[in-house]
Design an enzyme around this catalytic site. Structure first.
Site, PDB file in Angstrom:
ATOM      1  N   ASP A 163       0.915  -1.098  -0.049  1.00 43.26           N
ATOM      2  CA  ASP A 163       0.071   0.107   0.150  1.00 43.26           C
ATOM      3  C   ASP A 163       0.911   1.234   0.019  1.00 43.26           C
ATOM      4  O   ASP A 163       0.799   2.145  -0.910  1.00 43.26           O
ATOM      5  CB  ASP A 163      -1.082  -0.045   1.378  1.00 43.26           C
ATOM      6  CG  ASP A 163      -0.304  -0.149   2.609  1.00 43.26           C
ATOM      7  OD1 ASP A 163       0.862  -0.506   2.797  1.00 43.26           O
ATOM      8  OD2 ASP A 163      -1.025  -0.171   3.564  1.00 43.26           O
ATOM      9  N   ASP A 171       6.813   3.787   3.647  1.00 48.69           N
ATOM     10  CA  ASP A 171       6.925   5.037   4.594  1.00 48.69           C
ATOM     11  C   ASP A 171       8.630   4.925   4.867  1.00 48.69           C
ATOM     12  O   ASP A 171       9.424   5.491   4.356  1.00 48.69           O
ATOM     13  CB  ASP A 171       6.019   4.706   5.585  1.00 48.69           C
ATOM     14  CG  ASP A 171       5.993   5.622   6.622  1.00 48.69           C
ATOM     15  OD1 ASP A 171       6.568   6.725   6.442  1.00 48.69           O
ATOM     16  OD2 ASP A 171       5.524   5.813   7.967  1.00 48.69           O
ATOM     17  N   VAL A 222      -2.254   8.916   6.207  1.00 55.71           N
ATOM     18  CA  VAL A 222      -3.198   8.781   5.449  1.00 55.71           C
ATOM     19  C   VAL A 222      -3.915   7.396   5.763  1.00 55.71           C
ATOM     20  O   VAL A 222      -3.293   6.385   6.332  1.00 55.71           O
ATOM     21  CB  VAL A 222      -2.834   8.682   3.964  1.00 55.71           C
ATOM     22  CG1 VAL A 222      -2.328  10.170   3.581  1.00 55.71           C
ATOM     23  CG2 VAL A 222      -1.824   7.789   3.451  1.00 55.71           C
ATOM     24  N   ARG A 232     -10.210   1.057   6.547  1.00 54.88           N
ATOM     25  CA  ARG A 232      -9.542   0.390   5.380  1.00 54.88           C
ATOM     26  C   ARG A 232     -10.720   0.462   4.070  1.00 54.88           C
ATOM     27  O   ARG A 232     -10.450   0.326   3.244  1.00 54.88           O
ATOM     28  CB  ARG A 232      -9.203  -1.036   5.865  1.00 54.88           C
ATOM     29  CG  ARG A 232      -8.269  -1.032   6.534  1.00 54.88           C
ATOM     30  CD  ARG A 232      -7.679  -2.696   6.515  1.00 54.88           C
ATOM     31  NE  ARG A 232      -6.891  -3.241   7.608  1.00 54.88           N
ATOM     32  CZ  ARG A 232      -5.483  -2.926   7.714  1.00 54.88           C
ATOM     33  NH1 ARG A 232      -4.698  -2.187   6.558  1.00 54.88           N
ATOM     34  NH2 ARG A 232      -4.603  -3.531   8.559  1.00 54.88           N
TER      35      ARG A 232
END
Ligand code: IMP
Ligand code: MG
Length: 179
Positions: A99, A102, A152, A164
């Site tokens: 997803d 980071d 986010v 989700r």
């Protein structure tokens, strides 16, 4: 749930049209290759489902489940694999789907682990990539959107397992994030 967002970053239609472009690129790059997609659960669920339906190639699909967040908004640095057996990927071309990129800890650990299964190649595809200095260097080969260093949620991404199921991606209101 929408009231918990500071603002919407990417509407569903924006996400899906970007997926059209990435899927076209992946389909071109992997035509005539033995592709195995490894999706990192749970965050990449929506992304995986929408992206893979746009790739008209024969492919294998496996999922890996890892945890590194433990309900907080900062990475713990430690990546826990929730399964013992790795998918059989020897001599295959692996595309890891996640997803968000980071700190880089998760994807670096997954990449390292999959390398031990001796695939032919490994590439990384992420829906979102945060513009920031990373703890570990990871190069994503396909990126949906680059975003600022903000927390986010939505379209698979959670905060403490919530949000989700939002069909779009937005910035979570700061005061809802516990230290
Ligand atoms: P990394 O190991 O720090 O690169 O983090 C990767 C994982 O942390 C992602 O797969 C997400 O599950 C989670 N994560 C990182 N940033 C965010 C965010 O802004 N929102 C929700 N989850 C995030
Ligand atoms: Mg998460």
């Amino acid at each position: 749930m929408q009231d918990d967002l500071e603002r919407v970053l990417f509407h569903e239609t924006t996400i899906l049209s970007r997926l059209d472009e990435i899927a076209a690129q992946i389909s071109k790059d992997y035509s005539r290759k033995e592709l195995t997609v490894i999706a990192v659960l749970n965050g990449s669920l929506m992304f995986m489902a929408d992206l893979l339906r746009r790739i008209p190639l024969p492919l294998n699909l496996d999922c890996l489940s890892v945890a590194s967040y433990h309900g907080k908004a900062q990475t713990s640095g430690e990546v826990i694999f929730k399964q013992i057996a790795l998918p059989d990927v020897q001599d295959r071309h692996i595309l890891i789907l996640d997803d968000i990129l980071d700190s880089g800890n998760t994807l670096a650990a997954i990449r390292e682990k999959l390398e031990t299964a001796r695939p032919r190649t490994i590439k990384v595809c992420v829906l979102l990539s945060k513009k920031k200095q990373r703890a570990r260097k990871v190069d994503a080969d396909y990126i949906g959107f680059e975003i600022e260093d903000e927390f986010v949620v939505g379209y698979g991404l959670d905060y403490d397992e919530r949000y989700r199921n939002l069909p779009y991606i937005g910035v979570l209101r700061h005061e809802l994030i516990k230290g």
